[in-house]
Enzyme design. Sequence first.
Site, PDB file in Angstrom:
ATOM      1  N   ASP A  19       0.937  -1.335   0.149  1.00 45.25           N
ATOM      2  CA  ASP A  19       0.130  -0.067   0.132  1.00 45.25           C
ATOM      3  C   ASP A  19       1.114   1.102  -0.001  1.00 45.25           C
ATOM      4  O   ASP A  19       0.217   2.228  -0.957  1.00 45.25           O
ATOM      5  CB  ASP A  19      -1.515   0.402   1.385  1.00 45.25           C
ATOM      6  CG  ASP A  19      -2.411   0.867   1.484  1.00 45.25           C
ATOM      7  OD1 ASP A  19      -2.013   1.587  -0.194  1.00 45.25           O
ATOM      8  OD2 ASP A  19      -2.531   0.608   1.909  1.00 45.25           O
ATOM      9  N   HIS A 218      -8.158  -1.781   8.579  1.00 43.12           N
ATOM     10  CA  HIS A 218      -7.562  -1.059   8.089  1.00 43.12           C
ATOM     11  C   HIS A 218      -7.767   0.762   8.571  1.00 43.12           C
ATOM     12  O   HIS A 218      -8.832   0.423   7.703  1.00 43.12           O
ATOM     13  CB  HIS A 218      -6.914  -1.332   6.424  1.00 43.12           C
ATOM     14  CG  HIS A 218      -6.346  -0.583   5.362  1.00 43.12           C
ATOM     15  ND1 HIS A 218      -5.079  -1.890   5.799  1.00 43.12           N
ATOM     16  CD2 HIS A 218      -6.321   0.042   5.303  1.00 43.12           C
ATOM     17  CE1 HIS A 218      -4.450  -0.498   4.427  1.00 43.12           C
ATOM     18  NE2 HIS A 218      -5.005   0.439   4.374  1.00 43.12           N
ATOM     19  N   HIS A 220      -6.918   5.106   8.277  1.00 45.59           N
ATOM     20  CA  HIS A 220      -5.818   5.804   7.514  1.00 45.59           C
ATOM     21  C   HIS A 220      -5.872   6.781   8.539  1.00 45.59           C
ATOM     22  O   HIS A 220      -6.839   7.112   9.516  1.00 45.59           O
ATOM     23  CB  HIS A 220      -6.013   6.589   5.871  1.00 45.59           C
ATOM     24  CG  HIS A 220      -5.914   5.562   5.108  1.00 45.59           C
ATOM     25  ND1 HIS A 220      -6.645   5.538   3.803  1.00 45.59           N
ATOM     26  CD2 HIS A 220      -5.543   4.250   5.396  1.00 45.59           C
ATOM     27  CE1 HIS A 220      -6.222   4.621   3.294  1.00 45.59           C
ATOM     28  NE2 HIS A 220      -5.320   3.854   3.783  1.00 45.59           N
ATOM     29  N   CYS A 251      -4.760   6.067  -0.167  1.00 45.13           N
ATOM     30  CA  CYS A 251      -5.575   5.797  -1.682  1.00 45.13           C
ATOM     31  C   CYS A 251      -5.609   6.924  -2.755  1.00 45.13           C
ATOM     32  O   CYS A 251      -5.890   7.570  -2.447  1.00 45.13           O
ATOM     33  CB  CYS A 251      -6.683   5.172  -1.183  1.00 45.13           C
ATOM     34  SG  CYS A 251      -8.193   4.906  -2.446  1.00 45.13           S
TER      35      CYS A 251
END
Length: 312
Positions: A19, A218, A220, A251
């Site tokens: 990522d 997950h 952010h 992302c």
Amino acid sequence: MSTLTPPAQVDIVEVAPRDGFQSIREPLPTADKIRCIQALIDAGLTRIEIGSFVSPKAIPQMADIGEIVAHFAERPGMRFSALVPNLKGAELALAGGIRELVFVVSVSESHNRSNVRQSVADSLAGLANIAEKLRELGERDVRLRLDLGTSFDCPYEGRIDWRQVDAVLDGARNATQGIELEVALCDTTGRATPYQVAEHFTRLKERHGESRLRWAFHGHDTYGMGVANALFAVHHGATALDAATAGLGGCPFAPGATGNTATEDLIYALHGGQVHTGVDLARLLDAADLIAALPGGQTASHLRHVPRDRVG
């Protein structure tokens, strides 16, 4: 007055090599990637999302994934996973020795189309194809993980209700019958709050709670909620937490969603509750410095900027 009891242990899934690296536009030298991954291993991380088996035309940064996987082959005690977008990617990953496959479906229809240019139904059909392949192979040591993107918020549709997540998870479970599954609820935009995280995990565990299903989160840190959300996830059913050392990445299809939750920030919080992670924080900070020095990366870490003699 009640006391919040931390879990004894939490799995940390390090996602910077996939990522994080993927968020850097210009291809990084393979040797630099290998050096960073080795530093993460040296820090004690045993679950690492090492990359993705995608078309190099789509994501040039992942063109050397085969070479990287081969370099880290035969590492006892390590769990390397790789993102696979379809059956072909899964076959390449398995042929390369990867034993943990990660498949992504966004709960939001519009985000899924932006991210993988497919409807949610088409993505679930792709998941079913991978599950069928695993059944054919009969390899019991292969693990499958489902990342449910935009589980809390979508950059195009706004807040996501837990029932929307439930509907997609129903479809995913139908597609993967007979296969053990780890399900990660992903805060793609970083807009989730701890209480929303708690509600989603609580409701979905009530609907899907069973021994064959494991839960992950997950997050952010776009809105500064990364660590808090992760802790609420752990206290409401998650046994694995994703994070990226130095907070590298985000992302590319979610405007403004730069910055994964920094692994070092999360480890500091967990160690404060005596939660076992197996990670050496000092060595992790060395790895964070190495990753932060990569050209073209966006990082966001609190702990890395604290004087080292004040950490620990």
